[in-house]
Motif scaffolding. Sequence first.
Motif, short mmCIF file in Angstrom:
data_model
loop_
_atom_site.label_atom_id
_atom_site.label_comp_id
_atom_site.label_asym_id
_atom_site.label_seq_id
_atom_site.Cartn_x
_atom_site.Cartn_y
_atom_site.Cartn_z
N SER A 184 -34.20 -2.03 46.87
CA SER A 184 -33.08 -2.97 46.89
C SER A 184 -33.06 -3.91 48.08
O SER A 184 -32.23 -4.82 48.12
CB SER A 184 -31.76 -2.18 46.87
OG SER A 184 -31.66 -1.36 48.03
N ILE A 185 -33.95 -3.74 49.06
CA ILE A 185 -33.85 -4.50 50.30
C ILE A 185 -34.09 -5.98 50.06
O ILE A 185 -33.64 -6.83 50.84
CB ILE A 185 -34.84 -3.95 51.35
CG1 ILE A 185 -34.51 -4.47 52.73
CG2 ILE A 185 -36.27 -4.33 50.97
CD1 ILE A 185 -33.20 -4.01 53.27
N ARG A 186 -34.79 -6.36 48.98
CA ARG A 186 -35.08 -7.76 48.72
C ARG A 186 -33.96 -8.47 47.96
O ARG A 186 -34.02 -9.68 47.78
CB ARG A 186 -36.39 -7.89 47.94
CG ARG A 186 -37.60 -7.38 48.69
CD ARG A 186 -38.84 -7.44 47.81
NE ARG A 186 -40.00 -6.89 48.49
CZ ARG A 186 -40.83 -7.59 49.26
NH1 ARG A 186 -40.61 -8.87 49.45
NH2 ARG A 186 -41.86 -7.01 49.84
N MET A 187 -32.97 -7.74 47.48
CA MET A 187 -31.88 -8.36 46.73
C MET A 187 -30.98 -9.16 47.66
O MET A 187 -30.69 -8.75 48.79
CB MET A 187 -31.06 -7.29 46.01
CG MET A 187 -31.85 -6.51 44.97
SD MET A 187 -30.91 -5.14 44.27
CE MET A 187 -29.53 -6.03 43.55
N ARG A 188 -30.52 -10.32 47.18
CA ARG A 188 -29.70 -11.19 48.01
C ARG A 188 -28.39 -10.52 48.40
O ARG A 188 -27.91 -10.67 49.52
CB ARG A 188 -29.43 -12.51 47.28
CG ARG A 188 -30.67 -13.39 47.11
CD ARG A 188 -30.34 -14.65 46.35
NE ARG A 188 -31.50 -15.53 46.25
CZ ARG A 188 -31.50 -16.68 45.60
NH1 ARG A 188 -30.39 -17.08 44.98
NH2 ARG A 188 -32.59 -17.42 45.55
N GLU A 189 -27.79 -9.80 47.43
CA GLU A 189 -26.52 -9.13 47.73
C GLU A 189 -26.70 -8.08 48.82
O GLU A 189 -25.83 -7.91 49.68
CB GLU A 189 -25.95 -8.49 46.46
CG GLU A 189 -25.54 -9.48 45.39
CD GLU A 189 -26.71 -9.97 44.55
OE1 GLU A 189 -26.49 -10.83 43.69
OE2 GLU A 189 -27.84 -9.48 44.80
N ILE A 190 -27.83 -7.36 48.77
CA ILE A 190 -28.09 -6.35 49.79
C ILE A 190 -28.31 -7.00 51.15
O ILE A 190 -27.82 -6.52 52.18
CB ILE A 190 -29.31 -5.49 49.40
CG1 ILE A 190 -29.05 -4.76 48.08
CG2 ILE A 190 -29.65 -4.49 50.49
CD1 ILE A 190 -27.89 -3.78 48.14
N LYS A 191 -29.05 -8.12 51.17
CA LYS A 191 -29.27 -8.82 52.44
C LYS A 191 -27.95 -9.30 53.03
O LYS A 191 -27.71 -9.18 54.24
CB LYS A 191 -30.21 -10.01 52.21
CG LYS A 191 -31.64 -9.62 51.92
CD LYS A 191 -32.51 -10.86 51.75
CE LYS A 191 -33.96 -10.48 51.48
NZ LYS A 191 -34.81 -11.68 51.31
N ASP A 192 -27.08 -9.87 52.17
CA ASP A 192 -25.80 -10.36 52.66
C ASP A 192 -24.94 -9.20 53.16
O ASP A 192 -24.28 -9.30 54.19
CB ASP A 192 -25.07 -11.11 51.55
CG ASP A 192 -23.79 -11.75 52.02
OD1 ASP A 192 -23.85 -12.65 52.89
OD2 ASP A 192 -22.71 -11.33 51.55
N GLY A 193 -24.95 -8.09 52.42
CA GLY A 193 -24.19 -6.92 52.87
C GLY A 193 -24.72 -6.34 54.16
O GLY A 193 -23.95 -5.87 55.02
N THR A 194 -26.05 -6.38 54.34
CA THR A 194 -26.64 -5.89 55.59
C THR A 194 -26.21 -6.74 56.76
O THR A 194 -25.91 -6.24 57.85
CB THR A 194 -28.18 -5.88 55.47
OG1 THR A 194 -28.55 -5.09 54.35
CG2 THR A 194 -28.81 -5.29 56.73
N HIS A 195 -26.18 -8.07 56.57
CA HIS A 195 -25.71 -8.96 57.64
C HIS A 195 -24.25 -8.67 58.01
O HIS A 195 -23.90 -8.60 59.19
CB HIS A 195 -25.86 -10.42 57.19
CG HIS A 195 -27.24 -10.96 57.33
ND1 HIS A 195 -27.88 -11.09 58.54
CD2 HIS A 195 -28.13 -11.38 56.39
CE1 HIS A 195 -29.09 -11.59 58.35
NE2 HIS A 195 -29.27 -11.77 57.06
N ARG A 196 -23.42 -8.51 56.97
CA ARG A 196 -22.01 -8.24 57.25
C ARG A 196 -21.81 -6.90 57.94
O ARG A 196 -20.96 -6.75 58.81
CB ARG A 196 -21.21 -8.29 55.94
CG ARG A 196 -21.06 -9.72 55.41
CD ARG A 196 -20.06 -9.80 54.25
NE ARG A 196 -20.69 -9.41 53.00
CZ ARG A 196 -20.37 -8.33 52.32
NH1 ARG A 196 -19.44 -7.50 52.77
NH2 ARG A 196 -20.97 -8.04 51.18
N MET A 197 -22.62 -5.89 57.55
CA MET A 197 -22.52 -4.59 58.19
C MET A 197 -22.96 -4.66 59.65
O MET A 197 -22.32 -4.07 60.53
CB MET A 197 -23.39 -3.57 57.44
CG MET A 197 -23.33 -2.16 58.01
SD MET A 197 -24.29 -0.98 57.03
CE MET A 197 -25.93 -1.62 57.30
N SER A 198 -24.03 -5.41 59.92
CA SER A 198 -24.49 -5.55 61.31
C SER A 198 -23.46 -6.28 62.15
O SER A 198 -23.24 -5.94 63.32
CB SER A 198 -25.84 -6.27 61.34
OG SER A 198 -25.71 -7.58 60.81
#
Length: 243
Positions: free
Chosen positions: A167-181
Amino acid sequence: MCFAFDGEGTLLHNLTYNENTPARFMDTFAFRMAITSLFFVPIFVMVVCYTHILFVVKKQQNRWNDISRMGSIRTKGRGSHKICREKKQLESNVRALYTTLLILGSCFIGWTPALLFYTLACSKGCYLQGEALVDLNCNHRTTVLILRLTDNMLVILKMLANPIIYSIRMREIKDGTHRMSMALLGVFCPSRRDDMISSGYYYRSRNQNSTGGTIQLRLTSFKSANRNGSHIALGKDCENAFL
């Protein structure tokens, strides 16, 4: 496989009389090597096959890049749409191959230490056997505990890594990772988070992951309208739309 190695008939005896007699063949090097080969041989074959496929696909991708630089003779109509569709499919195949190789790499890293320890230490025929194995278990308990804890943790981390790799390449996951960081930075380092927000880093990352195609489409439409001589009123509302 177990019945093939069970020359004494221990398994059949246990099944027949509902007993739990220890099967000594399971502590032999030959049996443990057979079990380990069920992992290493398929992994090796899969790595070789997928690496070969990756080279073939990358070679085809380089051909597409050469065609794009020289210019294709079929640039209009259905031909161009077919070429774009095939090129996108090729890029998707490359991403799928990289994901598969990551999964195979995580399998190798996660399971190899446990399988090596299982193969090297047994009661008959292994590298650590007999008195050497007894001495290791009795006099080096801390070392054995650390080794066993490490290989078991790697197995657990391997299972946790699968959904992350997929899932790391999915845009939603990337956006969620940014928000979590950003949320974690707000808790542990508020000043750095404020600096990143003021510099626009977070919003640029979100735009790249989610709205980059929309912005490019709007700018392309704007350029096409200018070529056709259309009069566009760049008022306040229009500026806000493009920004």
